[in-house]
Write a protein that holds these residues in place. Structure first.
Motif, PDB file in Angstrom:
ATOM      1  N   SER A 382    -110.090  -0.999   2.433  1.00 29.72           N
ATOM      2  CA  SER A 382    -109.806  -0.501   3.792  1.00 29.72           C
ATOM      3  C   SER A 382    -111.187  -0.861   4.397  1.00 29.72           C
ATOM      4  O   SER A 382    -112.622  -0.937   4.000  1.00 29.72           O
ATOM      5  N   GLU A 384    -112.788   1.120   6.389  1.00 29.75           N
ATOM      6  CA  GLU A 384    -113.438   2.416   6.206  1.00 29.75           C
ATOM      7  C   GLU A 384    -114.253   2.542   4.962  1.00 29.75           C
ATOM      8  O   GLU A 384    -114.868   3.650   4.444  1.00 29.75           O
ATOM      9  N   ASN A 385    -113.902   1.866   3.732  1.00 35.26           N
ATOM     10  CA  ASN A 385    -114.550   1.796   2.703  1.00 35.26           C
ATOM     11  C   ASN A 385    -116.113   1.537   2.685  1.00 35.26           C
ATOM     12  O   ASN A 385    -116.469   0.694   3.321  1.00 35.26           O
ATOM     13  N   ASN A 419    -106.020  -1.979   5.926  1.00 35.96           N
ATOM     14  CA  ASN A 419    -106.342  -0.560   6.352  1.00 35.96           C
ATOM     15  C   ASN A 419    -105.048  -0.011   5.701  1.00 35.96           C
ATOM     16  O   ASN A 419    -104.862   1.403   5.980  1.00 35.96           O
ATOM     17  N   ASP A 423    -109.534   5.040   1.320  1.00 36.67           N
ATOM     18  CA  ASP A 423    -110.831   4.666   1.475  1.00 36.67           C
ATOM     19  C   ASP A 423    -111.748   4.233   0.098  1.00 36.67           C
ATOM     20  O   ASP A 423    -112.774   3.712   0.221  1.00 36.67           O
TER      21      ASP A 423
END
Ligand code: ADP
Ligand code: MG
Length: 730
Positions: A382, A384-385, A419, A423
């Motif tokens: 992701s 957001e990782n 996505n 995360d």
């Protein structure tokens, strides 16, 4: 012959008895043109209603062709009306949403005639009443006189021996009134026409009998013209409405009143969308729960995964793989299933990454490059990782050490963002070569080994007694051992000694014999196997070919990943039909919060059921209100001889049509979304969880609603007599 003997009709209203008419004696015959006059409230309408079987009477006896009628039931009256009577009402009682043609045709369809057969006759009737120009005009657009002419044509189409007209000219100007009376007279030959009117002067010239009423009594009954009074009434032939006609009326009624159509469309659509979205979000939530569940044995707990072995426990062949790949719903197949459960561990000075392994087929990456050799990999995760956002540069620059007996150094060269990942989840895309190496290691680790050195068993305090590694410096049958194993040999001298190795795992057994050609020591380790002596403990090296033979066998266990999760079960069945044992990964999962989840699920299910029931009844009541405005239509159908069953089925076909139409529009919408012609993230996500079965169930709910509605409505309107329903309406 129609005969009244001392007939009285009373009305009961709020405990008070009102007299409609009393002790009326009268005899009417075919061929008569009967004109009834009298002041308002004198009982004319009441008399007509009794004569035409629209209302019952309390006292005396009415005879139809000599037959008593005091015992008549609703059904008997209906039969009488169908055979003998047509009514022309003061307020016309046409179907406003039908054209002139359709109004007239309706009377004949109700009598079992076929649409095609009657076309010519209906057109003739329209011409007869002078409405040729208005053939396709809706009744609502006509003037009063025109409407009454339609009503007359309809009465004629009905072709009954008795025509009863209650003030047919009351709402018309005198010119139009004269016209109507003339037409009525023209058609009166060989019929019994009974007409109530105030147009005394205009009608007197036609009358064969004049009746004057006053205060519920017949004041005067004058035979104006002597005609043959012996004629009996001749019943017309009656037949019930054809199925085709009912269907056609159902379709017409569904669409011909725009406001009703729109309201019904909205109701059906609301039910459909509510049911589908609720069901889908329930499924979606359920799936997410499973996504959060973990499993001790399988690393890759993707719900789309199904693990396969052959029923006969043999290894997979290319033919097997072809058969599997030929199924519809297969996203991809992993031949060596174990690969799905190996994690890649990468370590560098300050970073530690791990994730599932897939063989790389990507030709593009979002950041960086595609791998060129076994030491290069792609990472997917992701946006957001934490690693892939804040530490992206570090990751791409660092050299990592692969946590494995391979001791390789690895570089992450490319990043792909997805996505749908959580995360913290990562996935590594590696070369097929590296994946094979890792796979062999995995099989090796999952195998038991029995190791004999110089005819002595080698034991270990944990796991396998020795670590088996491969070296391409060795030929088949040649073996290196680490020198800590020397104790198993005579005089601590293992050189040229025999080694026997038996490998056993859940799939197969394999054996290997060899001769020790070198003992690895502090001095030669680095040179021979490129590894520090300190790292070599209980280790043997065999040739690469033999290593492959031991650990890279044909595959006995594979995995498929399905495209559509909603069809997982179906695909499972298809796989079983290929003689495979299957394990759906979602069934193999444990969930810590299982109890809570179950309760939560049941709770949600109850909510959905309540929702369905509430929605059902709300819709039902709204529909009831909408269909109240249809009372006049169904009363008209009744006056034309429609039974309860006929009314119910016409309404039922109408509602089924409406629901079907709405549902087709809904399905069209779904498909437009599915094929990305309309972009809607929310629905696109939802419909992944809906299969054919759910679509069918939702439509069945719409059907049930339609059928229930039709029956309840039919029962309701038949609770009241025709006169009463009309009374409410006027
Ligand atoms: P007309 O058609 O000659 O004007 P009606 O037949 O309508 O007269 O009415 C005859 C008498 O019956 C009147 O006194 C009227 O008040 C009464 N009447 C008619 N219909 C009803 C009814 N549905 N309920 C109670 N009384 C009624
Ligand atoms: Mg009246």
């Amino acid at each position: 012959m129609l005969k009244l003997k001392n007939v009285s009709k009373y009305y009961y209203q709020a405990g008070v008895i009102a007299e409609g008419f009393s002790k009326v004696n009268l005899e009417l015959h075919l061929g008569e043109f009967v004109v009834i006059t009298g002041e308002s409230g004198s009982g004319k309408s009441t008399l007509l209603n009794v004569l035409s079987g629209l209302d019952s009477y309390e006292d005396g006896e009415m005879y139809i062709n000599g037959e008593e009628t005091s015992h008549y039931t609703e059904e008997d009256y209906l039969n009488y009306r169908r055979r003998y009577v047509s009514n022309i009402f003061q307020n016309f009682n046409l179907v406003n949403s039908y054209t002139v043609y359709q109004n007239i045709e309706l009377a004949m369809l109700m009598n079992g005639k076929k649409k095609k057969e009657i076309k010519k006759y209906v057109n003739e009737l329209i011409e007869k009443v002078g409405l040729k120009k208005y053939r396709n005009t809706k009744a609502s657009k006509l003037s009063g006189g025109q409407k009454q002419r339609v009503a007359i044509a309809r009465a004629l189409a009905n072709d009954t021996p008795i025509i009863v007209a209650d003030e047919p000219t009351g709402a018309l100007d005198s010119e139009a009134a004269k016209n109507i009376l003339k037409i009525l007279h023209d058609i009166s030959k060989n019929k019994l026409v009974i007409i109530v009117t105030h147009q005394k002067e205009d009608v007197e010239k036609y009358a064969t009998r004049l009746i004057k009423m006053h205060d519920g009594k017949i004041l005067e009954n004058k035979l104006v013209e002597k005609i043959n009074l012996d004629k009996d009434l001749v019943s017309k032939e009656v037949d019930s409405i054809k199925l085709g006609s009912k269907l056609r009326l159902g379709i017409r009624n569904a669409f011909n009143i725009p406001i009703k159509f729109i309201l019904m469309f909205v109701i059906f659509m609301l039910i459909t969308v509510t049911l589908i979205t609720n069901y889908a979000s329930l499924k979606m939530a359920e799936n997410e729960e499973l996504g959060n569940a973990y499993n001790n044995f399988f690393n890759d707990t993707d719900n789309r995964r199904i693990i396969l072995t052959k029923k006969d426990k043999t290894s997979f062949t290319e033919e097997d793989y072809n058969n599997i790949n030929n199924l519809d719903n297969i996203l991809f197949l992993t031949k060596y299933d174990l690969l799905n459960d190996i994690e890649l561990f990468l370590e560098s000075d300050n970073l530690y990454l791990n994730g599932n392994i897939k063989i790389n087929t990507y030709k593009n990456v979002d950041v960086g490059n595609i791998p060129l050799n076994d030491n290069e990999v792609i990472v997917k995760g992701s946006k957001e990782n934490w690693y892939l956002s804040n530490n992206l540069d570090t990751i791409l620059q660092n050299e990592f050490i692969l946590e494995s007996d391979l001791r390789m150094s690895i570089k992450i060269v490319g990043v792909i963002y997805d996505n749908s990942f959580t995360d913290y989840d990562l996935e590594f895309y590696v070369s097929e070569n590296l994946s094979n190496k890792l796979l062999k290691e995995e099989i090796r680790n999952k195998s038991d080994a029995i190791f004999k050195l110089d005819n002595n068993y080698v034991y270990s305090s944990y796991g396998s007694p020795v670590t088996i590694l491969e070296s391409d410096k060795l030929s088949n049958g040649e073996i290196y051992i680490s020198d800590d194993l020397s104790g198993y040999c005579e005089n601590y001298n293992c050189l040229n000694k025999e080694v026997n190795l038996k490998i056993k795992n859940i799939f197969y057994e394999e054996e290997l014999n060899g001769k020790i050609v070198k003992v690895l020591t502090k001095e030669n380790a680095l040179k021979l196997v490129n590894r520090k002596y300190e790292e070599l403990y209980n280790t043997i090296y065999i040739s690469s070919e033999e290593y492959n033979k031991l650990f890279l066998k044909e595959s006995y266990q594979s995995s498929v990943y399905v495209k559509e999760i909603k069809d997982l079960n179906k695909t499972g069945e298809e796989l079983k039909n290929l003689d495979l044992e299957i394990l759906k990964i979602k069934d193999a999962k444990h969930n810590d919060a299982e109890m809570v989840t179950q309760i939560f699920k049941i709770f949600k299910l109850i909510l959905i059921v309540i929702l369905v029931v509430v929605l059902f009844f709300i819709s039902y009541f709204i529909m009831k209100i909408i269909y109240k405005s249809r009372n006049s239509y169904y009363t008209t159908i009744r006056t034309l001889g429609g039974t309860k069953r006929v009314c119910v089925s016409i309404l039922m076909y109408e509602l089924i049509n409406l629901s079907m139409f709405t549902y087709l529009i809904f399905l069209l919408f779904i498909n437009l979304i599915k094929y990305q012609i309309i972009h809607n993230e929310y629905f696109n996500e939802l419909i992944k969880y809906i299969s054919i079965r759910e679509y069918v169930i939702v439509y069945i709910i719409l059907l049930l609603l339609s059928i229930l509605m039709a029956y309840r409505y039919g029962r309701k309107i038949f609770k009241k007599s025709i006169i009463k329903t009309y009374g409410e309406r006027i």
